[in-house]
Design a protein around this motif. Sequence first.
Motif, PDB file in Angstrom:
ATOM      1  N   PRO A  22       4.450  -8.773   8.864  1.00  0.00           N
ATOM      2  CA  PRO A  22       3.985  -7.419   8.542  1.00  0.00           C
ATOM      3  C   PRO A  22       5.111  -6.451   8.208  1.00  0.00           C
ATOM      4  N   LYS A  50      -0.871  -3.319   3.659  1.00  0.00           N
ATOM      5  CA  LYS A  50      -1.664  -4.132   4.566  1.00  0.00           C
ATOM      6  C   LYS A  50      -3.072  -4.204   3.982  1.00  0.00           C
ATOM      7  N   TYR A  72       1.986  -8.381   0.581  1.00  0.00           N
ATOM      8  CA  TYR A  72       1.052  -7.942   1.614  1.00  0.00           C
ATOM      9  C   TYR A  72       0.772  -9.064   2.560  1.00  0.00           C
TER      10      TYR A  72
END
Length: 80
Positions: A33, A39, A80
């Motif tokens: 992440p 996201k 992402y």
Amino acid sequence: MNTRLCYLLFSAILSGLAPMSAFAAQIFVTNYPSEANAKVFITKYPSEANCIVYDTQYSSDNEPGVWFYTKYKSDARCRY
């Protein structure tokens, strides 16, 4: 985070990905992440989505909202 703010943020990120030559946005899916530019949550139902995109097998597809998933992070315009 407010859904309207999320939508605006996601739209701003996607508009930054719009290439000048109208090719599909080249996306790399990362497991970390911290290195992601955005996201993304994938849902089964379009009514739950703020933004709808489609994946393609060809990086040369020139439709808006089309994503091409790359194999290599260095080829991607977004992660992402």
